[in-house]
Write a protein that holds these residues in place. Sequence first.
Motif, mmCIF file in Angstrom:
data_model
loop_
_atom_site.group_PDB
_atom_site.id
_atom_site.type_symbol
_atom_site.label_atom_id
_atom_site.label_comp_id
_atom_site.label_asym_id
_atom_site.label_seq_id
_atom_site.Cartn_x
_atom_site.Cartn_y
_atom_site.Cartn_z
ATOM 1 N N THR A 1 -13.303 40.160 -3.449
ATOM 2 C CA THR A 1 -13.294 38.263 -3.865
ATOM 3 C C THR A 1 -14.107 38.082 -2.409
ATOM 4 N N LEU A 4 -18.260 37.490 -2.198
ATOM 5 C CA LEU A 4 -18.846 37.204 -3.298
ATOM 6 C C LEU A 4 -20.121 36.636 -2.149
ATOM 7 N N THR A 31 -23.032 38.070 -5.964
ATOM 8 C CA THR A 31 -22.916 36.607 -6.883
ATOM 9 C C THR A 31 -21.662 37.393 -7.661
ATOM 10 N N SER A 32 -21.840 38.294 -8.052
ATOM 11 C CA SER A 32 -20.099 38.608 -9.352
ATOM 12 C C SER A 32 -19.433 40.083 -9.243
ATOM 13 N N LYS A 34 -17.733 43.378 -11.093
ATOM 14 C CA LYS A 34 -16.902 43.495 -12.879
ATOM 15 C C LYS A 34 -15.705 44.980 -12.052
ATOM 16 N N TRP A 71 -20.268 45.701 -7.809
ATOM 17 C CA TRP A 71 -20.721 44.618 -7.605
ATOM 18 C C TRP A 71 -21.909 43.859 -8.146
#
Length: 332
Positions: A1, A4, A31-32, A34, A71
Motif C-alpha cells: 500500500t 498508493l 490509485t488502487s 487488487k 496496481w
Amino acid sequence: TTALRQRVRLRKVPDPIDAPEEVEYEMGTITSWKMVEVVSQDGQTNAGNGDESNGDAGAATVAPAKTIPIWRLDIDNGGEAELTSYEVVEGISRFLMWRTQYAGYSEENYDLKQYRNSMGRFCGKAADAPHASTPAFFARLMIKKEQDLYPPLKNRLYENNWGGKSGERNAWIASVKEYAHDMETLRNGLLTLEDVFFGFCGGFATLDGVEGMAPAMNDERSGRDLLLDDKLRFEIELESFGQYAKSGLWNSPNTRKIFKEIVASCKNVGTLALCLDLLCRNTKAYLDATQPKTTTRKAAASSSAVFDQPDLYWGSSRRSAARQTSYSQFFD
C-alpha cells in the motif's frame, strides 16, 4: 500500500517487433490495487506436478492458487493501466530520476530523432523523404515560414527595416540558401528571424508595469543559468497563449532567454525544427490575438455616414428635407 498516490513515469513501446526504437512516455498516479490469480499457459490455475505417493505416476494435481498484487495507474492524458509490482517500482524510480535530472539518466526521444517537418510527417515527394531531416531541407522550411508570416506582420507597422531599402531580408534569404549545409548558419539564421519577429510583435513594451512581471523584467541571469534552475525549468512555459499572446512574441524575458540558449547550444536539425515551430506558433498566436476588429469597408461606410451632409435643406430638419426631396421626385 505504500505505492498508493505515488507518481509513475511509464515507458511504452507500441510496436516492439516492427519499430522497437519508437518509445513513448506517460505520466500517471497509482490509485488502487487488487490481488489477481496467476493463470498458467495451459489455462490451469497454477497447475504443477502432483505427489506420486498415491501410486499414479505422472498424474498432475492442482496446487493452491497463487495470487499477486496488481496496481491500477490513472494516466494523466486519460485512461488507466494495470501494472505489476516490478513495473510500479521501475516507474517510480524512473519518475524520480527524470524529476531530479539524475546524472547519467537519459530517455529515447524518438520524435526528435525521426523529425520530418513541423507537422511530424513528410508531405512532399517520396524521393525527397530520406533527406527531409537534413539541414538543406530545414533551411528551405525556414524560408517558407518567414515568407508566410512576414506579410501579416508588416501590415501592423508603419515602417520596418527588415523588408525595406536596407536589404536585410534579401541578405538573410541569400545567406540561408547558400550556406544551408552549415549548422552554425542555420542557428544564426533562426536567431535573426526570432529577433525580427520579436521586433514586429512590439518587444516587451506591453509588459512594463504588469503585476507580477517585475521579477522577470529585472532578472539578469543568462539563459544557461535559468536552465540550471530546476524549479524554474519545470514551471516556465515557452508557448504564448491566452492573455499573454497579446503582450508580444514571448510571455516573459526569461522565456526568450531560454529559447535563444536552446537554439544557440543545439547540435541537431530536430531541435532547430522544434524551435522554429514554437516561434511560428507564438507569432500566429500574436496575430490572432491582435487582429483588427473593424474591416476597411465598415470603416469607410461609417466615415461616410458621419461626414456626408446633404447639400440643401428644404425644411428645419433632415426629415423634412428628405420629405421635400421625395415630393419633388414624385412631381418630376
